[in-house]
Write an enzyme that holds these catalytic residues in place. Structure first.
Site, short mmCIF file in Angstrom:
data_model
loop_
_atom_site.label_atom_id
_atom_site.label_comp_id
_atom_site.label_asym_id
_atom_site.label_seq_id
_atom_site.Cartn_x
_atom_site.Cartn_y
_atom_site.Cartn_z
N CYS A 68 -22.04 11.28 -24.56
CA CYS A 68 -23.41 11.80 -24.50
C CYS A 68 -23.47 13.22 -23.93
O CYS A 68 -24.40 13.97 -24.21
CB CYS A 68 -24.29 10.88 -23.66
SG CYS A 68 -24.29 9.21 -24.30
N HIS A 77 -30.81 14.76 -22.89
CA HIS A 77 -30.12 13.88 -23.84
C HIS A 77 -31.01 12.66 -24.08
O HIS A 77 -31.54 12.08 -23.14
CB HIS A 77 -28.76 13.46 -23.27
CG HIS A 77 -28.20 12.25 -23.93
ND1 HIS A 77 -28.05 12.17 -25.30
CD2 HIS A 77 -27.79 11.06 -23.42
CE1 HIS A 77 -27.56 10.97 -25.60
NE2 HIS A 77 -27.40 10.29 -24.49
N ASN A 94 -30.66 6.94 -30.00
CA ASN A 94 -29.71 7.73 -29.22
C ASN A 94 -28.57 8.16 -30.14
O ASN A 94 -27.81 7.32 -30.61
CB ASN A 94 -29.20 6.86 -28.06
CG ASN A 94 -28.16 7.55 -27.19
OD1 ASN A 94 -27.59 8.57 -27.57
ND2 ASN A 94 -27.91 6.98 -26.02
#
Ligand code: UT7
Length: 335
Positions: A114, A262, A292
């Site tokens: 991430c 993020h 995501n």
């Protein structure tokens, strides 16, 4: 010593939209649970045989290069961040060099999940600052959907992740007050297995172990996440690393024009927004539409925010991420 600035941005997501209701057809889940816990309404899944992590990255990169106003042969270096590469090796950086037909420049693969795009931008920024390179292509791309456990067993992870790619061109900036002011990177490997995919790997399970055992209960080749533990760490580390970046530059939360977190979970973004007293206009979220997308989430969100006219010259833009590793980081930009 130079600065670097983002001179071009692009993103690409596959056409195939998968809603929460679609997922409830294949596993025991529902729209209410997913929206309440994560904010996600839908995500994109690549239809098998169409796109790959690399091809999505290439499509995003073409847009970014065009918007940077340069020719592909002016790219001096490629950085590719992903946790879902086309091949175990080689990494997708060289595939981008090949598929874009760029001359034989260096291509680096970043494995920071991430935080991958933040790490990639930080690396590119250092090369530009030192004067070694002038234009660097940084890509974040993920194809999660083919590697998820799409049964009720995997629902705690598989409803969250989506496919897509984002790209940025970083270019030399002579004005030291403009562009990337600083980047801040951290890791805590103590928690490596709390959000991980351990097979195939030389450490615990290699491909031949999986084939030999043929265990229907084997989940080692699916991602695992200790959701609540990750959540608790995320909210702390996001805040810390944003404060760190602001402090280094003698800035405070009031100076932030746009925060691009993020896109891990809308609840995490909302927590951070509240902590820094930011308005809805000062934080860009799109997890509702894409889920995501790991290394791709920041460049997709940044591109969308820029396209919507929410990122303008002179703005203080903060990028921040937390994820598997654990790794986390921030980038402070004067646009
Ligand atoms: O990008 C990298 C960083 N990632 C993150 O930051 C993610 C951080 N974590 C999270 O976002 C949240 O922990 C999740 C959204 C992953 C999970 O939310 P949670 O509130 O922590 O749920 P939980 O895992 O504690 O599960 C609560 C219940 C469980 O049922 P029981 O044991 O209470 O009966 C789960 O089995 O919800 C169940 N559950 C589901 N139910 C419906 C888990 N997944 C689902 C699902 N649909 N998809």
């Amino acid at each position: 010593m130079y600065n670097s600035r983002i001179s071009g941005l692009g993103f690409y997501v596959p056409e195939n939209v998968v809603t929460n209701d679609d997922l409830s057809q294949v596993m025991d889940t529902n729209d209410e649970w997913i929206q309440e816990r994560t904010g996600i309404q839908e995500r994109r899944h690549v239809i098998k045989g169409t796109d790959t992590t690399t091809s999505m990255g290439v499509k995003a990169a073409k847009v970014a290069i065009e918007r940077a106003g340069i020719d592909k042969d002016e790219i001096d270096f490629i950085v590719f961040a992903t946790l879902s590469p086309d091949y175990y090796f080689p990494g997708p950086g060289v595939l981008v060099q090949r598929d874009l037909g760029i001359k034989t420049v260096g291509a680096l693969d970043v494995r920071n999940q991430c935080s991958g795009f933040i790490y990639g931008v930080s690396v590119a920024d250092q090369y530009i600052k030192s004067g070694m390179y002038k234009n660097i292509l940084v890509i974040g791309s993920e194809l999660h959907s083919h590697g998820l456990d799409m049964t009720t067993r995997g629902r705690g992870v598989s409803v969250i992740f989506g496919d897509g790619a984002g790209a940025a061109v970083l270019t030399r900036e002579e004005d030291a007050s403009k562009g990337i002011l600083s980047s801040h990177l951290h890791s805590e490997g103590q928690h490596a297995e709390e959000l991980s995919l351990i097979a195939p790997g030389m450490g615990k399970r290699w491909v031949t172990d999986i084939i030999e055992e043929q265990d229907p209960e084997d989940t080692s080749y699916f991602p695992y996440m200790n959701g609540q533990f990750v959540f608790k760490n995320a909210v702390v580390r996001f805040s810390e690393v944003i404060i760190e970046g602001l402090k280094v530059n003698g800035l405070s939360a009031e100076d932030i024009d746009m925060l691009i977190p993020h896109q891990a979970n809308l609840r995490i973004s909302q927590f951070v927004q509240k902590k820094f007293g930011l308005s809805n206009d000062q934080v860009y979220n799109n997890i509702m539409n894409y889920g995501n997308t790991t290394a791709a989430s920041i460049p997709i969100a940044l591109t969308e925010a820029w396209e919507a006219g929410k990122v303008n010259e002179g703005d203080l833009v903060v990028l921040a991420a937390f994820g598997s590793g654990f790794t986390w980081g921030s980038v402070i930009i004067k646009w």
